[in-house]
Scaffold this active site. Structure first.
Site, PDB file in Angstrom:
ATOM      1  N   ARG A 175     -50.741 -71.397  85.567  1.00 56.91           N
ATOM      2  CA  ARG A 175     -50.060 -71.107  84.289  1.00 56.91           C
ATOM      3  C   ARG A 175     -50.874 -70.055  83.569  1.00 56.91           C
ATOM      4  O   ARG A 175     -52.046 -70.273  83.260  1.00 56.91           O
ATOM      5  CB  ARG A 175     -49.969 -72.381  83.456  1.00 56.91           C
ATOM      6  CG  ARG A 175     -49.338 -72.173  82.070  1.00 56.91           C
ATOM      7  CD  ARG A 175     -49.285 -73.512  81.334  1.00 56.91           C
ATOM      8  NE  ARG A 175     -48.637 -73.414  80.041  1.00 56.91           N
ATOM      9  CZ  ARG A 175     -49.280 -73.157  78.907  1.00 56.91           C
ATOM     10  NH1 ARG A 175     -50.584 -72.956  78.904  1.00 56.91           N
ATOM     11  NH2 ARG A 175     -48.606 -73.104  77.772  1.00 56.91           N
ATOM     12  N   SER A 244     -39.816 -79.240  82.447  1.00 54.13           N
ATOM     13  CA  SER A 244     -40.448 -79.910  81.295  1.00 54.13           C
ATOM     14  C   SER A 244     -39.394 -80.681  80.516  1.00 54.13           C
ATOM     15  O   SER A 244     -38.276 -80.185  80.355  1.00 54.13           O
ATOM     16  CB  SER A 244     -41.035 -78.883  80.324  1.00 54.13           C
ATOM     17  OG  SER A 244     -41.732 -77.909  80.998  1.00 54.13           O
ATOM     18  N   LYS A 273     -50.525 -76.099  73.498  1.00 58.49           N
ATOM     19  CA  LYS A 273     -49.130 -75.806  73.125  1.00 58.49           C
ATOM     20  C   LYS A 273     -49.040 -75.924  71.607  1.00 58.49           C
ATOM     21  O   LYS A 273     -48.490 -76.909  71.078  1.00 58.49           O
ATOM     22  CB  LYS A 273     -48.167 -76.814  73.771  1.00 58.49           C
ATOM     23  CG  LYS A 273     -47.882 -76.641  75.227  1.00 58.49           C
ATOM     24  CD  LYS A 273     -47.050 -75.447  75.557  1.00 58.49           C
ATOM     25  CE  LYS A 273     -45.579 -75.671  75.482  1.00 58.49           C
ATOM     26  NZ  LYS A 273     -44.837 -74.478  75.943  1.00 58.49           N
TER      27      LYS A 273
HETATM   28  C1  LIG Z   1     -46.228 -80.414  84.528  1.00 54.43           C
HETATM   29  C2  LIG Z   1     -45.831 -79.547  83.386  1.00 54.43           C
HETATM   30  N1  LIG Z   1     -45.134 -80.095  82.391  1.00 54.43           N
HETATM   31  C3  LIG Z   1     -44.772 -79.336  81.337  1.00 54.43           C
HETATM   32  C4  LIG Z   1     -45.104 -77.992  81.304  1.00 54.43           C
HETATM   33  C5  LIG Z   1     -44.667 -77.131  80.147  1.00 54.43           C
HETATM   34  O1  LIG Z   1     -43.731 -76.153  80.548  1.00 54.43           O
HETATM   35  P1  LIG Z   1     -42.975 -75.275  79.428  1.00 54.43           P
HETATM   36  O2  LIG Z   1     -42.290 -76.214  78.523  1.00 54.43           O
HETATM   37  O3  LIG Z   1     -42.149 -74.269  80.114  1.00 54.43           O
HETATM   38  O4  LIG Z   1     -44.159 -74.580  78.690  1.00 54.43           O
HETATM   39  P2  LIG Z   1     -45.196 -73.550  79.294  1.00 54.43           P
HETATM   40  O5  LIG Z   1     -46.141 -74.292  80.165  1.00 54.43           O
HETATM   41  O6  LIG Z   1     -44.452 -72.524  80.080  1.00 54.43           O
HETATM   42  O7  LIG Z   1     -45.886 -72.995  78.099  1.00 54.43           O
HETATM   43  C6  LIG Z   1     -45.829 -77.459  82.370  1.00 54.43           C
HETATM   44  N2  LIG Z   1     -46.194 -76.166  82.393  1.00 54.43           N
HETATM   45  N3  LIG Z   1     -46.175 -78.255  83.402  1.00 54.43           N
HETATM   46  C1  LIG Z   2     -48.191 -77.001  79.202  1.00 46.75           C
HETATM   47  C2  LIG Z   2     -47.938 -78.170  78.339  1.00 46.75           C
HETATM   48  N1  LIG Z   2     -46.702 -78.707  78.222  1.00 46.75           N
HETATM   49  C3  LIG Z   2     -46.651 -79.760  77.422  1.00 46.75           C
HETATM   50  S1  LIG Z   2     -48.160 -80.096  76.768  1.00 46.75           S
HETATM   51  C4  LIG Z   2     -48.867 -78.817  77.628  1.00 46.75           C
HETATM   52  C5  LIG Z   2     -50.292 -78.455  77.535  1.00 46.75           C
HETATM   53  C6  LIG Z   2     -51.244 -79.519  77.937  1.00 46.75           C
HETATM   54  O1  LIG Z   2     -52.515 -79.011  77.789  1.00 46.75           O
HETATM   55  P1  LIG Z   2     -53.778 -79.923  77.536  1.00 46.75           P
HETATM   56  O2  LIG Z   2     -53.931 -80.801  78.701  1.00 46.75           O
HETATM   57  O3  LIG Z   2     -54.903 -78.924  77.386  1.00 46.75           O
HETATM   58  O4  LIG Z   2     -53.537 -80.661  76.249  1.00 46.75           O
END
Ligand SMILES: Cc1ncc(COP(=O)(O)OP(=O)(O)O)c(N)n1
Ligand SMILES: Cc1ncsc1CCOP(=O)(O)O
Ligand SMILES: [Mg+2]
Length: 352
Positions: A175, A244, A273
């Site tokens: 990511r 998600s 996020k």
């Molecule tokens: C395993 C997993 N779950 C949720 C996310 C979040 O995806 P998204 O809502 O598209 O947000 P971004 O990661 O793109 O900022 C994820 N990456 N992985």
């Molecule tokens: C990508 C994403 N989607 C929902 S929460 C999240 C971020 C999780 O990051 P962290 O484990 O550092 O709190």
């Protein structure tokens, strides 16, 4: 204290037995590639692997063999005599080859470094063979994988992911919201190669084009991304597609769309996020009761609170900072895994 010096003859017997096991397993796979699949490329791969290992089977390894005193020859396990179908035959033999190659790699380091290197390279090839013969194996693996690392940009990205893989991680998502596409492609390729070496799954966040470009195991799509059906049309039927979700309605839609797994969160608010509200434990309880597919709790989870998330019903967890910002990513991975599955060798399945 016990003397742990290894007699040369014991070492040679280990190499002898495992060279035989690996080649026997390869022969079983090769026969299916040749007569079942009628695939010249796969058949040739098996044959070359067998021959490479055969050339490493030195006469003194064979001479050290002593079947009369080997306690292993009389031990059988019920699972050795039972095979339910072709898939089972292939899976059992691929695992057997991988195990033998791992033994050859470890003990080879003590006696025959050239063999250790050949075993390591062969093991990677067998992982690739496995993904070609058993595409369903990816999904099975996803279902059984408790910890998911979602990466964030870091100058030591590869080193950190490698440490986590050493700690037992088996699922990685690349990511990266900030790099340019050349950097993304380069890092995605490097991570994919690294994951392959550890037989770990590799997923791309957001970018179906990059997933296709590096032949990743799948893609993770957010609520605003393209339909899952379209991602499958681009990537082909054997790739993993995740979505998600933040509430039951999004979960239902993801299921209807045919997602292979979902993210459930953010469980806690998280700087990764910013501005995204926490869904809290109610949604975990809902997922535990209702989700018919693998789901990963995500958002603000780390060593200090993972126990509560597990207690609330999560069996699979995704983290960013907990590993990416850890002082010791390998040890942290091991601790997270320890909380998620205190009995890793039990046959207990994560999913219904
Ligand atoms: C395993 C997993 N779950 C949720 C996310 C979040 O995806 P998204 O809502 O598209 O947000 P971004 O990661 O793109 O900022 C994820 N990456 N992985
Ligand atoms: C990508 C994403 N989607 C929902 S929460 C999240 C971020 C999780 O990051 P962290 O484990 O550092 O709190
Ligand atoms: Mg996204």
């Amino acid at each position: 204290m016990q003397n742990l010096a290894m007699p040369e003859s014991a070492l040679w017997r280990i190499l002898d037995a495992n060279l035989d096991r690996a080649r026997e397993g390869l022969r079983v796979i090769e026969e299916w590639c040749r007569f079942g699949r009628e695939d010249q490329g796969l058949t040739q791969t098996c044959k070359e692997l067998r021959q490479t290992l055969g050339a490493r089977h030195l006469p003194h390894y064979r001479q050290a063999r002593n079947t009369a005193t080997d306690p292993g020859t009389t031990l059988t396990h019920s699972q050795e005599t039972e095979r339910s179908d072709l898939r089972d035959v292939l899976q059992v033999n691929l695992s057997r080859i991988q195990e033998s190659l791992r033994v050859l790699e470890e003990y080879g380091k003590l006696a025959d470094p050239g063999l250790a290197q050949v075993a390591k390279e062969s093991r990677y090839q067998v992982y690739i063979l496995e993904s070609q013969l058993l595409p369903q194996a990816k999904l099975d693996k996803l279902k059984q994988t408790p910890l998911y690392l979602v990466t964030s940009p870091h100058e030591n990205l590869i080193t950190i992911v490698k440490a986590a893989l050493e700690g037992g991680l088996q699922l990685v998502q690349y990511r990266d919201k900030t790099s340019d596409d050349q950097t993304r492609l380069h890092l995605a390729q490097a991570l994919k190669t690294l994951c392959q070496q550890y037989n770990a799954l590799f997923i791309l966040n957001d970018r179906v084009d990059l997933a296709l470009g590096v032949d990743a195991d799948g893609v993770h799509l957010g609520q605003q991304d393209i339909p899952i059906k379209l991602a499958r049309r681009i990537l082909g039927p054997d790739k993993i597609v995740g979505r998600s979700t933040t509430n039951p309605q999004e979960m239902e839609r993801a299921i209807a769309e045919g997602a292979d797994y979902i993210g459930v969160g953010p469980i806690y608010t998280t700087p990764t996020k910013p501005g995204k509200a926490a869904v809290g434990f109610d949604y975990i309880h809902y997922a535990q009761a209702q989700a018919p597919l693998p789901w990963f709790a995500i958002g603000g989870i780390d060593e200090t609170n993972i126990g509560q998330v597990v207690q609330a019903g999560a069996k699979q967890v995704a983290v960013v900072r907990a590993i990416m910002a850890a002082a010791d990513p390998q040890a942290t991975t091991q601790k997270l895994l320890q909380t998620l599955c205190p009995h890793p060798n039990s046959t207990h399945s994560l999913h219904r």
